[in-house]
Design a protein around this motif. Structure first.
Motif, PDB file in Angstrom:
ATOM      1  N   PRO A 453       0.998  -1.180  -0.075  1.00  0.00           N
ATOM      2  CA  PRO A 453      -0.157  -0.145  -0.002  1.00  0.00           C
ATOM      3  C   PRO A 453       1.001   1.082   0.112  1.00  0.00           C
ATOM      4  O   PRO A 453       2.023   1.338   0.586  1.00  0.00           O
ATOM      5  CB  PRO A 453      -0.884   0.072   1.311  1.00  0.00           C
ATOM      6  N   LEU A 454       0.211   2.447  -0.611  1.00  0.00           N
ATOM      7  CA  LEU A 454       0.976   3.711  -0.357  1.00  0.00           C
ATOM      8  C   LEU A 454      -0.175   4.568  -0.419  1.00  0.00           C
ATOM      9  O   LEU A 454      -1.207   4.619  -0.892  1.00  0.00           O
ATOM     10  CB  LEU A 454       1.594   3.936  -1.833  1.00  0.00           C
ATOM     11  N   PHE A 455      -0.193   5.628   0.804  1.00  0.00           N
ATOM     12  CA  PHE A 455      -1.058   6.488   1.167  1.00  0.00           C
ATOM     13  C   PHE A 455      -0.488   7.879   1.128  1.00  0.00           C
ATOM     14  O   PHE A 455       0.495   8.077   1.665  1.00  0.00           O
ATOM     15  CB  PHE A 455      -1.900   6.322   2.432  1.00  0.00           C
ATOM     16  N   GLY A 456      -1.168   8.866   0.495  1.00  0.00           N
ATOM     17  CA  GLY A 456      -0.675  10.319   0.754  1.00  0.00           C
ATOM     18  C   GLY A 456      -1.728  11.257   0.595  1.00  0.00           C
ATOM     19  O   GLY A 456      -3.080  10.910   0.397  1.00  0.00           O
ATOM     20  N   ASN A 690      -4.346  -6.585   8.964  1.00  0.00           N
ATOM     21  CA  ASN A 690      -4.100  -5.451   8.085  1.00  0.00           C
ATOM     22  C   ASN A 690      -5.180  -4.170   8.448  1.00  0.00           C
ATOM     23  O   ASN A 690      -4.834  -3.014   7.743  1.00  0.00           O
ATOM     24  CB  ASN A 690      -4.569  -5.907   6.556  1.00  0.00           C
ATOM     25  N   ALA A 691      -6.026  -4.257   9.149  1.00  0.00           N
ATOM     26  CA  ALA A 691      -6.898  -3.098   9.607  1.00  0.00           C
ATOM     27  C   ALA A 691      -5.970  -2.132  10.285  1.00  0.00           C
ATOM     28  O   ALA A 691      -6.381  -0.998  10.074  1.00  0.00           O
ATOM     29  CB  ALA A 691      -7.935  -3.712  10.460  1.00  0.00           C
ATOM     30  N   ARG A 692      -4.820  -2.352  11.095  1.00  0.00           N
ATOM     31  CA  ARG A 692      -4.103  -1.460  11.521  1.00  0.00           C
ATOM     32  C   ARG A 692      -3.632  -0.316  10.773  1.00  0.00           C
ATOM     33  O   ARG A 692      -3.520   0.738  11.014  1.00  0.00           O
ATOM     34  CB  ARG A 692      -2.885  -2.372  12.209  1.00  0.00           C
ATOM     35  N   TYR A 693      -3.280  -0.872   9.285  1.00  0.00           N
ATOM     36  CA  TYR A 693      -2.949   0.302   8.469  1.00  0.00           C
ATOM     37  C   TYR A 693      -4.130   1.154   8.082  1.00  0.00           C
ATOM     38  O   TYR A 693      -3.797   2.331   8.154  1.00  0.00           O
ATOM     39  CB  TYR A 693      -2.720  -0.798   7.020  1.00  0.00           C
ATOM     40  N   GLU A 694      -5.399   0.726   8.042  1.00  0.00           N
ATOM     41  CA  GLU A 694      -6.369   1.887   7.964  1.00  0.00           C
ATOM     42  C   GLU A 694      -6.681   2.627   9.177  1.00  0.00           C
ATOM     43  O   GLU A 694      -6.749   3.804   9.204  1.00  0.00           O
ATOM     44  CB  GLU A 694      -7.819   0.947   7.586  1.00  0.00           C
ATOM     45  N   VAL A 695      -6.300   2.259  10.367  1.00  0.00           N
ATOM     46  CA  VAL A 695      -6.386   2.989  11.621  1.00  0.00           C
ATOM     47  C   VAL A 695      -5.266   4.092  11.422  1.00  0.00           C
ATOM     48  O   VAL A 695      -5.475   5.150  11.997  1.00  0.00           O
ATOM     49  CB  VAL A 695      -6.190   2.021  12.840  1.00  0.00           C
ATOM     50  N   VAL A 696      -3.996   3.808  11.175  1.00  0.00           N
ATOM     51  CA  VAL A 696      -3.050   4.515  10.951  1.00  0.00           C
ATOM     52  C   VAL A 696      -3.393   5.593   9.953  1.00  0.00           C
ATOM     53  O   VAL A 696      -3.059   6.910  10.550  1.00  0.00           O
ATOM     54  CB  VAL A 696      -1.841   3.935  10.646  1.00  0.00           C
ATOM     55  N   LYS A 697      -4.042   5.321   8.914  1.00  0.00           N
ATOM     56  CA  LYS A 697      -4.367   6.535   7.818  1.00  0.00           C
ATOM     57  C   LYS A 697      -5.199   7.339   8.416  1.00  0.00           C
ATOM     58  O   LYS A 697      -5.150   8.689   8.057  1.00  0.00           O
ATOM     59  CB  LYS A 697      -4.886   5.504   6.421  1.00  0.00           C
ATOM     60  N   LYS A 698      -6.089   6.966   9.148  1.00  0.00           N
ATOM     61  CA  LYS A 698      -7.217   7.898   9.712  1.00  0.00           C
ATOM     62  C   LYS A 698      -6.728   8.672  10.821  1.00  0.00           C
ATOM     63  O   LYS A 698      -7.397  10.173  10.791  1.00  0.00           O
ATOM     64  CB  LYS A 698      -8.542   7.063  10.028  1.00  0.00           C
ATOM     65  N   ARG A 699      -5.854   8.291  11.546  1.00  0.00           N
ATOM     66  CA  ARG A 699      -5.425   9.159  12.765  1.00  0.00           C
ATOM     67  C   ARG A 699      -4.032   9.926  12.513  1.00  0.00           C
ATOM     68  O   ARG A 699      -3.804  10.840  13.425  1.00  0.00           O
ATOM     69  CB  ARG A 699      -5.190   8.283  14.006  1.00  0.00           C
ATOM     70  N   VAL A 700      -3.116   9.379  11.692  1.00  0.00           N
ATOM     71  CA  VAL A 700      -1.856   9.889  11.829  1.00  0.00           C
ATOM     72  C   VAL A 700      -1.615  11.386  11.634  1.00  0.00           C
ATOM     73  O   VAL A 700      -0.665  11.985  12.085  1.00  0.00           O
ATOM     74  CB  VAL A 700      -0.881   8.947  10.731  1.00  0.00           C
TER      75      VAL A 700
END
Length: 792
Positions: A453-456, A690-700
Motif C-alpha cells: 500500500p501507498l497513502f498520501g 491489515n486493519a491496523r493500516y487503515e487505523v493509522v491512515k485515519k489518525r496519523v
C-alpha cells in the motif's frame, strides 16, 4: 492521343468491332430478308472502313468515324427506345463514351457543363487487379466472381443527386495474350487467390501491356436512386459516433433529398421519454427537432393535438401536413404542432413514429419550406426506410443506456482499470454458472493478496478553524443587520415581542464572540429562518418606510439557505477549487505512473485530497512484478506531492481565500490483502492484522510530535510517517535525491510521534519543500520566502 497513354494496365486497349461484325456475318445466312439486309448494311460499313474491324487506340478516330460507329451500333441503340433507355458504348476502365442514347445525353446536359462523369466506386488502386481477374476469366476460364455494382452519381435539374447503376455487356470484347504474357498455371491461380492485395504479385503474373484488349463494352444504366438512398440511409445509420460528426446530418439531409426528389427538405428527430410523457431533444452535432423548436423538452400533450397524439403514440402511424399555412388559418393557430411549424416558416411536413413492439421511441420529422412538397403520397416512401431507423434508434438507446451506466460507474462506483479484469472474470463465471445451473449465483469475493500500500494526502491546514471563522463572520453580519432593522422598528412601534427578539439577537451576538460552540451555527440559523424572517416580512407589509431596509437585508440572504452565505462561500469555494485542481493534477500524473507499471489507484476529496495506491503481482495478473516497481512508485509519489504543493502556491492568488496546505505520506512496508466490499462498492483492507493500516491512515495526520503539542504535519513541509528502520533508510535516499534536484530543502528532521490509540512506535521524516516560480525553474524558495514574496 492514345487511349493507353498514362494508364497502368495489363491491357493494350483498342476500340474495335470485330466480334460484333462476326455476329452480323452469321446473320447474313438468316431466313429473314429484313435481318439479312440489315446485316449486309452493317458489314458494308465495315468493308469500307477496315480500321473498325482491326481496332485502333487513337481517341481522335472515335470522332472521325462517329457516323460509321453509330451505323454499326444502330441495333444496340434503337432509335425507338433512345429516349427511354440509358445506354452507352464505351472504353472499359475509362470514362470514354463514344455512343449513347438520347436519354443519357439529356441526363448529362441537365447536370451542367462543369459536371465530370466518373464511375463513383471504381477504386483506382484496384483497377489493375480487376483487369487481371477479367483476363483470368476470358483467357483461362477461371471465374472469380469479382462482380461489384458500379454507379454514377449525377445531379438532376434541381441539384438532387441521383444514382445510376451500371451493368456491363462484354459480349463484344476480345482479349488475346501477347508474346510477353506469362502463361498462368493452376499453381499461379491458387497463389493469386490468397493474395488479392499483393499488387506486385499480380504485376508479375500479368505484366503491363502483356494482353491486347480489342472491342468495346455496352453499359446498360438504370436509375436506382430510391434503392440507393435506402441503402445509404442504412449505411449512415450503421456508422459510429454519429452525434459527434458535424457532417452526418448534412449527409443525411442529402440522402432524404434524393429519396423524395427535391432540395428544400430538412430532417429532425425527437426522443420520446415514456416516464416523463414528453418529447426531448437529441443531443449531437447538427441534430435538430422541429417539433420542439428551441425547447429542450415538451410534454406530449403540449406538443400535439388529440388526433396527432393518438396517431403517433397510440396507433404508431405517420401523418403529413401538405399545407401548414392553410391548416394554421383554419385552426386559428391553436393546434400546437401546426403552430410550431408555422412559427419556423415550414409549409409542409411529415411526422413518422419511430416505434418497435415495445412502443414509441421517438419521432422522425421531415419538413420543407415549400407547400405540398411533403404529402400523404410521398410519405409512403418512408415504409422502406423506417425499419432501419427503428433499428438504429434501438441500438442508439442501448448505447446511451450503456454510456449512462459507464458514466455512473466512472463518477460514482468506479472500478479502476488495473483491477477491471478481475471483475470481468467473475462476471463471466457468474453468467456461465447461471446458464449451466439455471439458478441465480452469488458474485464471489474479489480480493488481491500480497499487495503493497501507498497513502498520501495534501490537506488544508486549520480547515475547521477557517470554516468556523467564516461562519462567525456570516452570522455576525446577519445579526447586526437584523439588529439595525429592529432598532428602527422599535422607534416606530414599541411592541414587546420586537424587544424580546432584539434581546435574543444581542445574546447570539455575544455568544458568537465569546464561546462559539459546535451547535451554535444550527441554533442561530434556525432562529434567523423561523423567527427573524417572518417578522421582517410582516414589518415590510406594515411599515412601508422600512421596506427598503428589509429588501436590502433579504438581498444579502442566500435564497436556498435563508442565511447570509458570503464568507462561508469563499471558504467552500476555495476548498472546492483546491480539491478540483489538485485532483486534476494527480489524475494527470497518474497516467504517467500507470505507464511505468500498472497499479490500483483511488483518490478522495475531503478538506484536501487523499489517495490510495496498491501495487503487486496479484493486481497486474502477469508474472512481472519486481520490488523495483514499488520503489519507483514511492519516489514518484514524493515528486508528485511536491508538484501539487508547488502548483497550489503558484495559483493561490486565484483562490477566494488564502489557506495553507500540508502534505503527508504514510509508509507501510508489509504487504497486505485488499478486497472489494460489495455493500460499500469500494476496496478495503482484508483481515484484522491489515486493519491496523487503515487505523493509522485515519489518525496519523492528527498525531503530535513526542513531548510537544505540535502536529506532525506542517505547512511548507513534506511529512513521511513510518514505523520501521528500513523505511527510514529507503526514504532518506529518496529525500537526498530530491534535494539534489532542488525539490526539497536541506533541513531534514527525524521525529518520534506520540502514541495513538492502539498504535505505538511511529516516527516521521519531515523536510521543507522548495517552491519555484512556474516561469523560472532556476530559483527556489522556502515556504517562509514564498509567503514573504506573496505578501510583498
Amino acid at each position: 492521343m492514345d487511349i493507353n497513354d498514362n494508364i497502368d494496365s495489363p491491357f493494350i486497349i483498342k476500340v474495335g468491332f470485330n466480334k460484333l461484325l462476326n455476329q452480323y456475318q452469321k446473320l447474313v445466312e438468316a431466313d429473314n430478308d429484313f435481318i439479312v439486309a440489315n446485316a449486309r448494311r452493317v458489314l458494308d460499313i465495315a468493308d469500307k472502313n477496315p480500321i473498325l474491324r482491326e481496332g485502333f487506340s487513337d481517341i481522335k478516330l472515335l470522332k472521325t468515324y462517329e457516323k460509321e460507329i453509330e451505323g454499326l451500333l444502330q441495333d444496340a441503340f434503337s432509335p425507338i427506345l433512345t429516349k427511354n433507355e440509358i445506354k452507352t458504348a464505351s472504353v472499359p476502365f475509362q470514362d470514354i463514351i463514344f455512343n449513347s442514347s438520347e436519354r443519357f445525353r439529356s441526363i448529362l446536359k441537365t447536370a451542367g457543363e462543369d459536371f465530370e462523369l466518373k464511375i463513383k466506386n471504381m477504386p483506382e488502386d484496384q483497377r489493375y487487379i480487376i483487369a487481371c481477374t477479367i483476363i483470368l476469366n476470358f483467357c483461362y476460364g477461371y471465374n472469380l466472381n469479382f462482380k461489384r455494382p458500379f454507379f454514377y452519381e449525377i445531379p438532376d435539374g434541381k441539384g438532387i443527386i441521383r444514382y445510376y447503376k451500371i451493368l456491363y455487356n462484354a459480349d463484344f470484347v476480345e482479349i488475346v495474350p501477347k508474346d510477353n504474357a506469362p502463361k498462368i498455371t493452376q499453381e499461379d491461380y491458387e497463389e493469386l487467390l490468397d493474395n488479392f492485395e499483393n499488387i506486385d504479385l499480380w504485376r508479375e503474373k500479368f505484366p503491363p501491356s502483356s494482353y491486347e484488349f480489342k472491342g468495346f463494352v455496352i453499359s446498360n444504366i438504370f436509375d436506382v436512386t430510391d434503392d440507393q438512398s435506402i441503402s445509404n440511409i442504412k449505411s449512415s445509420l450503421i456508422g459510429e459516433d454519429k452525434r459527434k460528426n458535424q457532417s452526418f446530418m448534412q449527409g443525411f439531409y442529402e440522402i432524404f433529398r434524393s429519396l423524395f426528389g427535391f432540395k428544400n427538405i430538412e430532417v429532425g428527430f425527437s426522443i420520446y421519454n415514456e416516464e416523463e410523457g414528453a418529447f426531448e431533444r437529441v443531443y449531437g452535432a447538427g441534430m435538430n427537432s422541429f417539433l420542439l423548436n428551441k425547447k429542450e423538452r415538451v410534454p406530449c400533450e403540449s406538443a400535439l393535438c388529440k388526433w396527432s397524439y393518438k396517431r403517433l403514440l397510440k396507433e404508431n402511424s405517420y401523418f403529413s401536413i401538405s399545407d401548414v399555412d392553410k391548416v394554421y388559418k383554419n385552426t386559428k393557430g391553436k393546434v400546437p404542432h401546426i403552430k410550431v411549424l408555422h412559427d419556423q416558416g415550414f409549409k409542409s411536413a411529415i411526422f413518422a413514429p419511430i416505434a418497435n413492439e415495445d412502443g414509441l421511441m421517438g419521432i422522425l420529422e421531415i419538413v420543407s419550406k415549400e407547400p405540398w412538397a411533403l404529402n400523404s403520397i410521398n410519405a409512403n416512401k418512408l415504409v422502406d426506410i423506417m425499419p432501419y431507423i427503428v433499428s438504429a434508434v434501438e441500438r442508439s438507446k442501448n448505447e446511451e443506456a450503456n454510456l449512462i451506466e459507464a458514466i455512473i460507474q466512472k463518477e460514482c462506483t468506479s472500478i479502476h482499470p488495473s483491477v477491471h479484469w478481475r471483475f470481468v472474470q467473475e462476471a463471466k463465471d457468474y453468467i456461465k454458472t447461471e446458464y449451466n445451473t439455471g439458478e441465480s449465483p452469488t458474485f464471489r469475493k474479489i480480493a488481491f493478496d500480497n499487495v503493497y500500500p501507498l497513502f498520501g494526502q495534501i490537506d488544508v491546514k486549520g480547515s475547521s478553524k477557517a470554516r468556523n471563522e467564516a461562519t462567525q463572520k456570516d452570522l455576525s453580519l446577519q445579526l447586526s443587520l437584523a439588529e439595525k432593522i429592529l432598532n428602527k422598528t422599535l422607534q416606530k412601534k414599541e411592541l414587546p415581542i420586537f424587544e424580546q427578539i432584539k434581546f435574543q439577537v444581542n445574546a447570539y451576538c455575544s455568544d458568537i464572540n465569546t464561546h462559539f460552540k459546535v451547535d451554535s451555527e444550527h441554533e442561530i440559523t434556525v432562529f434567523l429562518k423561523d423567527e427573524i424572517k417572518p417578522v421582517f416580512e410582516l414589518i415590510a407589509e406594515t411599515e412601508p418606510e422600512l421596506k427598503e431596509d428589509i429588501d436590502d437585508y433579504f438581498s444579502k440572504v442566500d435564497e436556498d439557505l435563508d442565511v447570509i452565505y458570503f464568507y462561508r462561500k469563499h471558504y467552500d469555494d476555495t476548498v472546492k477549487l483546491i480539491n478540483t485542481n489538485m485532483s486534476s493534477l494527480l489524475d494527470e500524473k497518474q497516467i504517467e505512473a500507470q505507464e511505468m507499471y500498472p497499479h490500483f489507484f483511488e483518490r478522495f476529496k475531503t478538506d484536501g485530497v487523499e489517495h490510495n495506491m496498491y501495487i503487486g503481482e496479484s493486481i497486474t495478473k502477469h508474472d512481472s512484478f519486481n520490488m523495483i516497481y514499488l520503489y519507483n512508485l514511492r519516489l514518484w509519489q514524493l515528486q508528485v506531492m511536491c508538484e501539487m504543493e508547488n502548483s497550489y502556491y503558484q495559483n493561490q492568488h486565484e483562490y477566494p481565500l488564502g489557506l495553507d496546505v500540508a502534505s503527508m505520506v504514510l509508509v507501510f512496508n508489509q504487504p497486505l490483502s485488499i478486497r472489494f466490499r460489495m455493500d460499500e462498492k469500494r476496496f478495503d483492507v482484508d483481515g484484522t492484522y491489515n486493519a491496523r493500516y487503515e487505523v493509522v491512515k485515519k489518525r496519523v495526520d492528527k498525531a503530535f510530535i513526542k513531548g510537544t503539542k505540535e502536529r506532525v504535519t506542517k505547512k511548507g513541509k513534506l511529512t513521511i510517517v513510518y514505523s520501521q528502520k528500513e523505511g527510514e533508510e529507503e526514504y532518506k535516499r529518496y529525500i537526498s535525491f530530491l534535494q539534489s534536484k532542488n525539490v526539497l530543502d536541506e533541513d531534514l528532521e527525524t521525529l518520534e510521534l506520540e502514541d495513538l490509540q492502539g498504535i505505538t512506535g511511529l516516527k516521521a521524516l519531515r523536510v521543507s519543500i522548495l517552491y519555484h516560480n512556474e516561469n523560472d525553474d532556476k530559483n527556489f524558495y522556502t515556504y517562509k520566502d514564498l509567503m514573504a514574496t506573496i505578501k510583498s
